[in-house]
Design an enzyme around this catalytic site. Sequence first.
Site, short mmCIF file in Angstrom:
data_model
loop_
_atom_site.label_atom_id
_atom_site.label_comp_id
_atom_site.label_asym_id
_atom_site.label_seq_id
_atom_site.Cartn_x
_atom_site.Cartn_y
_atom_site.Cartn_z
N ASP A 1 60.99 37.58 58.99
CA ASP A 1 61.55 38.81 59.29
C ASP A 1 61.53 39.97 57.95
O ASP A 1 60.94 39.61 57.17
CB ASP A 1 62.81 38.32 60.09
CG ASP A 1 63.67 38.19 58.94
OD1 ASP A 1 63.39 36.86 58.22
OD2 ASP A 1 64.55 38.77 57.99
N GLU B 1 66.23 36.06 57.18
CA GLU B 1 66.37 35.99 55.61
C GLU B 1 66.62 36.74 54.81
O GLU B 1 67.86 37.13 54.63
CB GLU B 1 65.09 35.27 55.36
CG GLU B 1 65.44 34.79 53.36
CD GLU B 1 65.24 35.75 52.82
OE1 GLU B 1 65.39 36.03 51.80
OE2 GLU B 1 64.64 37.13 53.42
ZN LIG Z 1 62.21 37.63 51.49
#
Ligand SMILES: [Zn+2]
Length: 403
Positions: free
Chosen positions: A77, A169
């Site tokens: 992401d 994340e």
């Molecule tokens: Zn990162």
Amino acid sequence: MTAKERFLKYVTFHTTSDENSSSCPSTEGQRTLLSFLKEELLAMGIAAEQDENGYVTARIPANAEGLPVLCFLAHVDTSPAVSGENVRPREVVYEGGDIPLGNGVTLSEKDNPDLRELIGETLIVTDGNTLLGADDKAGVAEIVTAAERMVNDPSFRHGEIAIAFTPDEEIGRGTDLFDVEKFAADFGYTVDGGKLGEIEYENFNAAAATIEVKGYSIHPGGAKNRMKNAVDLFCEFHDLLPEADRPVHTENYEGFYMADELSADVEKATCKYIIRDHDGENFRRRKEFFLSCADFLNGKYGEGTFTATVKDSYYNMASVIRENFHLVENARKAMKDCGIEPITVPIRGGTDGARLSFLGLPCPNLSTGGYNFHSRTEFIPAGAPDRMTEVILKIVSLYAERQ
Ligand SMILES: [Zn+2]
């Protein structure tokens, strides 16, 4: 395929994560890239699978005995702070000075002293409308390319290699649904850091805190000695936190309190804070101080006026990594062997590796080669992804030599 070519392919996927989504991955684009990665690994003959939450894991069997299972992880992401849709990377040969990116955005020499070291190099930059996504698609590209090189070279000696690509994340959920036990690796690395050479194994201890203030609203004309304005009371609370202990005044190992989100009217004020400190004892004291400020003000304005909560988010992985310091030593050696000067800096944030370290999978963080993450001025030297691929392969070799 080179790591650079792969990186340029991966940034075309729109994988911005979304804090307001409760699904996993939080956005469909991430699942699309994760599925693409699984297929790419399968096409190389690497056993890869994707679970229902999108996580892709893969394994390369050992071709030598008695070696630890080494893992490499990266996230797909990109930060919701800046658009990651229609990323149009551009290559420029850097000849010094500022780089106009487009859309009125400039990569300026003044704000980026690191640029001076990069004169003469080709840089991959954005068109000023989006971030680049080197965080962490450069990490993904470096791991995939290292894996391809390993399986294509039967003479390359290595233990079992485990690979994971994770979603979300950037919104702090990267490891929430990651099955560490099933992954069954001994230790490894996240490849999610900045400029070439960075090895990070110290990060903040982190907590999320809130303060809620209950006011008493009454017509201001007749408010004398009666109104309790939650806006004023909140300001009084905020002023008790040392002004020097804010992100804007701190660096390196210094911790802080930061007011993150405030809503306030006369009847009610709520503010979310984050509390950070590298040192465990200072971290504990900061949390205690935050709570004691509410107690103190309740003494002044009446019990129940202030309600404070504090909840730990993640911890400094240094204690875990120090027990597995070969991870740092081998990373340093690998970088030096690849002509890269290792740099060890404390992370002023957290990493997925920090959480994994406390789940029994020690994982310091390696550089990707990128700069200015979460920004339209994000860039990466065009040669960096392939140099990091060499570092990963070197680390794998070092673990095969140890036995
Ligand atoms: Zn990162």
